[in-house]
Design an enzyme around this catalytic site. Sequence first.
Site, PDB file in Angstrom:
ATOM      1  N   LYS A   1      -2.033   5.789  -1.066  1.00 23.49           N
ATOM      2  CA  LYS A   1      -1.944   5.070   0.239  1.00 23.49           C
ATOM      3  C   LYS A   1      -0.447   4.688   0.472  1.00 23.49           C
ATOM      4  O   LYS A   1       0.271   4.518  -0.613  1.00 23.49           O
ATOM      5  CB  LYS A   1      -2.967   4.095   0.468  1.00 23.49           C
TER       6      LYS A   1
ATOM      7  N   TYR B   1      25.052 -17.542   2.646  1.00 20.96           N
ATOM      8  CA  TYR B   1      24.662 -18.086   3.875  1.00 20.96           C
ATOM      9  C   TYR B   1      24.218 -19.599   3.561  1.00 20.96           C
ATOM     10  O   TYR B   1      23.596 -19.711   2.541  1.00 20.96           O
ATOM     11  CB  TYR B   1      23.537 -17.235   4.536  1.00 20.96           C
TER      12      TYR B   1
HETATM   13  C1  LIG Z   1      -5.606   0.072  -3.239  1.00 17.07           C
HETATM   14  C2  LIG Z   1      -6.712   0.429  -3.642  1.00 17.07           C
HETATM   15  C3  LIG Z   1      -6.895   0.821  -5.100  1.00 17.07           C
HETATM   16  C4  LIG Z   1      -5.921   1.206  -6.102  1.00 17.07           C
HETATM   17  O1  LIG Z   1      -5.502  -0.210  -6.619  1.00 17.07           O
HETATM   18  P1  LIG Z   1      -4.472  -0.067  -7.791  1.00 17.07           P
HETATM   19  O2  LIG Z   1      -4.468  -1.597  -8.392  1.00 17.07           O
HETATM   20  O3  LIG Z   1      -3.236   0.095  -7.180  1.00 17.07           O
HETATM   21  O4  LIG Z   1      -4.750   0.744  -8.566  1.00 17.07           O
HETATM   22  C5  LIG Z   1      -8.257   1.185  -5.386  1.00 17.07           C
HETATM   23  N1  LIG Z   1      -9.309   0.839  -4.683  1.00 17.07           N
HETATM   24  C6  LIG Z   1      -9.043   0.538  -3.516  1.00 17.07           C
HETATM   25  C7  LIG Z   1     -10.410   0.033  -2.837  1.00 17.07           C
HETATM   26  C8  LIG Z   1      -7.822   0.030  -3.087  1.00 17.07           C
HETATM   27  O5  LIG Z   1      -7.850  -0.525  -1.927  1.00 17.07           O
END
Ligand SMILES: *Cc1c(COP(=O)(O)O)cnc(C)c1O
Length: 402
Positions: free
Chosen positions: A68, A288
């Site tokens: 993702k 800044y």
């Molecule tokens: C993002 C996600 C993962 C992966 O998690 P990691 O900690 O990056 O391995 C797995 N399951 C779900 C439901 C997620 O939202």
Amino acid sequence: MSDRNARTTPTIDNPQREAPRRVIEWAQAPPIPPGATGVVTIDLSQIRANWRALAKRVAPAGCGAVVKADAYGLGAARVIPALYHAGCRNLFVATLAEAKAALAYAPGATVYVLDGILPGAARELAGIGARPVMASIEEARAWAALAPPDSPAPPAALHVDTGLNRLGLSEDEFAALISDAELMRRLDIALIMSHLACADEAQHPMNREQLDAFKRMRSKLPKARASLAASDGLMLGKEFHFDLVRPGYALYGGQASPQRVTPVEPVVRVSARILQVHEVPAGGRIGYSATYRAASPRRIATVAAGYADGVFRHASASNETPGGAVAVRGKLAPIVGRVSMDLITVDVTDVGDPAPARGDFVDLIGPDLPLEAVGLSARTIGYEVLTRLGTRFYRHYVDIGD
Ligand SMILES: *Cc1c(COP(=O)(O)O)cnc(C)c1O
């Protein structure tokens, strides 16, 4: 994933992990365009090696990959084909658009959509051949409605909530769903899954509670495959593996579990160029709002990386509050003053000879600055560091084969 911001280890000064065995050396290798202010180097062969190491660790359970958010910011177009080549056939994305892309990069893969079915989106999801991870009875109804008479809808997954209270059917809703024989006849639930809240703390009692709740629910759907663990969960042991694990962060070299070293190596190095080096006298203000005042004469390098490139503004440093750092030839040089959009100022007084110079590269993430330390110094986690990498730096993909 309970309280990652409160982690005490690792820190910038005390990474508490052995240095990465495979030093990523290619950041300065050609062909970097002379006008590139920074380089993100991504080792596709190491992503494959990480996937294989996790797959081996969890066998005979299967190993999927969470890709993702553009493969955690590293580029789905390159990462997904690499994983597919390694043998990965189960991909998890968040959205419909990500599923479309994933299926284009890996035709033939099984793609699960973690955000499920948005109102009105069922037909399009089915049309591209993605599998929604349904999180409610409404979604199950919308999916079942696609079924032609007397046959089930296409395969889908079901998300049950075992205590995270984020997405998924509660145990009561799950019971209501499976007792609806008419609806169940029109569904083909290929995967039942849930997500752990505290898998990064092996001793946390919620792990066992969620495991028990998941076992109760999955036993009522014996034909579905089952998946509970992400990167940190798979380090909790066999009991948590079920049929399929779903790592994301670990594939990208992240150490999701602070207590157990995940058998993966870093895959990303981010370097940026020094634009200018100047001497600031004692009393000189830097950046800044003049939040930093040099207590003694300092040598300051201005580096072409800012929050638009993914350097967190929370990594700013005042005299009272230290911030992030960059690595220069193995030495950490602290950020001083505010992080701005395109620039940071770092104190390189103690780097030694030869003194850092205009055009040199410094590491923002690299062998001396693991993702976890970078996250910690900006009061966040390595996950956010990856997914916030900007698009302005030159992207260099390395693949040295299997
Ligand atoms: C993002 C996600 C993962 C992966 O998690 P990691 O900690 O990056 O391995 C797995 N399951 C779900 C439901 C997620 O939202």
